[in-house]
Design an enzyme around this catalytic site. Sequence first.
Site, PDB file in Angstrom:
ATOM      1  CG  ASP A   5      -4.564   8.412  -6.821  1.00  0.00           C
ATOM      2  OD1 ASP A   5      -4.652   7.683  -5.989  1.00  0.00           O
ATOM      3  OD2 ASP A   5      -3.785   8.819  -7.017  1.00  0.00           O
ATOM      4  CG  ASP A  33      -6.596   4.009  -7.733  1.00  0.00           C
ATOM      5  OD1 ASP A  33      -6.820   5.038  -9.079  1.00  0.00           O
ATOM      6  OD2 ASP A  33      -5.993   3.791  -7.138  1.00  0.00           O
ATOM      7  CG  ASP A  89       2.141  -1.226  -2.811  1.00  0.00           C
ATOM      8  OD1 ASP A  89       1.398  -2.042  -2.990  1.00  0.00           O
ATOM      9  OD2 ASP A  89       2.625   0.067  -3.662  1.00  0.00           O
TER      10      ASP A  89
HETATM   11  P1  ATP Z   1      -0.892   7.491  -3.276  1.00  0.00           P
HETATM   12  O1  ATP Z   1      -1.326   7.910  -2.462  1.00  0.00           O
HETATM   13  O2  ATP Z   1       0.395   7.979  -3.388  1.00  0.00           O
HETATM   14  O3  ATP Z   1      -2.082   7.986  -4.924  1.00  0.00           O
HETATM   15  P2  ATP Z   1      -1.408   4.464  -3.906  1.00  0.00           P
HETATM   16  O4  ATP Z   1      -1.108   3.643  -2.489  1.00  0.00           O
HETATM   17  O5  ATP Z   1      -2.996   5.092  -3.831  1.00  0.00           O
HETATM   18  O6  ATP Z   1      -0.883   6.111  -2.616  1.00  0.00           O
HETATM   19  P3  ATP Z   1      -1.082   4.421  -6.144  1.00  0.00           P
HETATM   20  O7  ATP Z   1       0.276   4.495  -6.731  1.00  0.00           O
HETATM   21  O8  ATP Z   1      -1.879   5.223  -6.567  1.00  0.00           O
HETATM   22  O9  ATP Z   1      -0.660   4.620  -5.002  1.00  0.00           O
HETATM   23  O10 ATP Z   1      -1.469   3.331  -6.542  1.00  0.00           O
HETATM   24  C1  ATP Z   1      -2.767   2.990  -6.124  1.00  0.00           C
HETATM   25  C2  ATP Z   1      -2.382   0.989  -5.503  1.00  0.00           C
HETATM   26  O11 ATP Z   1      -2.356   0.849  -6.994  1.00  0.00           O
HETATM   27  C3  ATP Z   1      -2.007   1.140  -4.454  1.00  0.00           C
HETATM   28  O12 ATP Z   1      -2.623   1.301  -3.493  1.00  0.00           O
HETATM   29  C4  ATP Z   1      -1.447  -0.501  -4.862  1.00  0.00           C
HETATM   30  O13 ATP Z   1      -2.245  -1.460  -4.049  1.00  0.00           O
HETATM   31  C5  ATP Z   1      -0.821  -0.395  -6.411  1.00  0.00           C
HETATM   32  N1  ATP Z   1       0.860  -0.083  -6.314  1.00  0.00           N
HETATM   33  C6  ATP Z   1       0.901   0.500  -6.732  1.00  0.00           C
HETATM   34  N2  ATP Z   1       1.975   0.457  -7.554  1.00  0.00           N
HETATM   35  C7  ATP Z   1       2.441  -0.507  -7.547  1.00  0.00           C
HETATM   36  C8  ATP Z   1       3.804  -1.480  -7.004  1.00  0.00           C
HETATM   37  N3  ATP Z   1       4.702  -0.644  -8.354  1.00  0.00           N
HETATM   38  N4  ATP Z   1       3.333  -3.037  -7.328  1.00  0.00           N
HETATM   39  C9  ATP Z   1       2.297  -3.446  -6.860  1.00  0.00           C
HETATM   40  N5  ATP Z   1       1.146  -3.292  -6.617  1.00  0.00           N
HETATM   41  C10 ATP Z   1       1.177  -1.289  -6.766  1.00  0.00           C
HETATM   42 MG    MG Z   2      -3.499   6.484  -5.266  1.00  0.00          MG
END
Ligand code: ATP
Ligand code: MG
Length: 468
Positions: A63, A65, A158
């Site tokens: 996705d 963001d 994170d």
């Molecule tokens: P995925 O491939 O699973 O989507 P992602 O890193 O994009 O991995 P998301 O859950 O989509 O994970 O979250 C987007 C962003 O938001 C992360 O890359 C991170 O920067 C931030 N984030 C998500 N969850 C947390 C958390 N629990 N604490 C701090 N930052 C977070």
């Molecule tokens: Mg993501």
Amino acid sequence: MKKSKSHEKSGSVIIARQEHGISRKLMSPNSLRILYRLKDNGYIGYLVGGCVRDLLLGREPKDFDVVTNATPNEVKRMFRNCRLIGRRFRLAHLHYQDEIIEVATFRSLASEEPETDPKEAHGAEHRQRPPRMLKDDDGMILRDNVYGTPAEDAQRRDFTVNSLSYNIADFSIIDYTGGLADLNAGIIRTIGVPDVRFQEDPVRMLRAVRFAALLGFTIEENTRTALVGAADIIVRSAPARLYEEMLKILLSGEAAKCYDLLRQTGLFAALFPNFSNWLDAESEGFPHTRFGHMLNYVDDRIQQGYKISPPLLLALLFGEYIDEKAEHFRRQGAPWLQSVDAAVAEFMGETCPIVMIMNRVGIALRNIISQQTRLNKIPGRRPESFIAHHDFNDIIEYCRITRGDKKDVAKQLDWWVAQAQQQTPVSLPCELTNETKAPQRKRKRRRRLKPHGSKGPRPNSSADRDTP
Ligand code: ATP
Ligand code: MG
């Protein structure tokens, strides 16, 4: 990526457009449209988080963001397809035909200082104050709605590799936390003090495990030590969130690797204490090996691009455990169906206080296991209504995977498949009809980058998280 970088006052490193390999062709066109409109209206617009990480690694992002200094209400005014969501932190969701893109306003690190308006952070007009960050006595974040600067927004993410931003203004990448070096070295490292970050949000420990396994990265030493030390507090997270995170792990295509890490760190025993004890023990002199086989099976299927429903997943992983419980009830004199009911109820009762399996998933899990005996009765009573059963495909799949190598069972399955084909040819899984795989997005271990295609809306948003 070339080495040339420029250092900014905020301590960030900027990688210019010609020095990184990210092309706009690989981004979701909708996310680009949003970024351009933000920019044209005088706002900052960055792509952030996992999508930048994945684009740099040559993987297809799940996705996209966006973060901006526009407030949610300003985003709403700019986009007709915008819905504001979130109790803890207001977020804008921009709805497109096949995609929802989350647009968040830069958030602040500060819990103690007065909150900053995103415009004040960049020297503009005054705006209404949002509620402050709230932590419980153990330091867990309960509410967090403080706007901040781009640097603060990156710091509160994170892991360093998840904090990189792509700036639409000059197509550069901004690194506030050393994420690029960690990305190149294959390291998962928390931003800030790992103990504090895991206390704030224990789910980050599961995310560390998932990213390490999925990306083939190692968890940095201090991060790992803190994680092992804090493993037990994982149970403080919301059970529904732990279920979602466990599903992501088990359906990531790297469940076996994740499981090894969860075991080594103590997270698995904390999440599934009873099952974990059972797994370590033997039953009538035999070790419990099916769980490990099933993890590998699920990984293979996911990597081949197949989908597995949550009830089937749970049946494959926990079926042997539930069967053993059912057998116990049966020996006490209960009929088989009641024994399975009682066994699933017991399993749900011990699991759900920590990892909340939804009731409808629990019911489907029970159906998959209890209806296995129905497959032996050919044709039995009203076979057509059994074929029309909501969980029929999963019941068949479960049988095929767990017992399909036995000749008589394979024959039974052939019969049911033939009947079902006559009755509902379209609803059958392609494998049962011997047709080629239905076209669907393939997920491989290391996916090749391709121009962004269509995808379904995301079920979970960060507004549902306990913390950002
Ligand atoms: P995925 O491939 O699973 O989507 P992602 O890193 O994009 O991995 P998301 O859950 O989509 O994970 O979250 C987007 C962003 O938001 C992360 O890359 C991170 O920067 C931030 N984030 C998500 N969850 C947390 C958390 N629990 N604490 C701090 N930052 C977070
Ligand atoms: Mg993501």
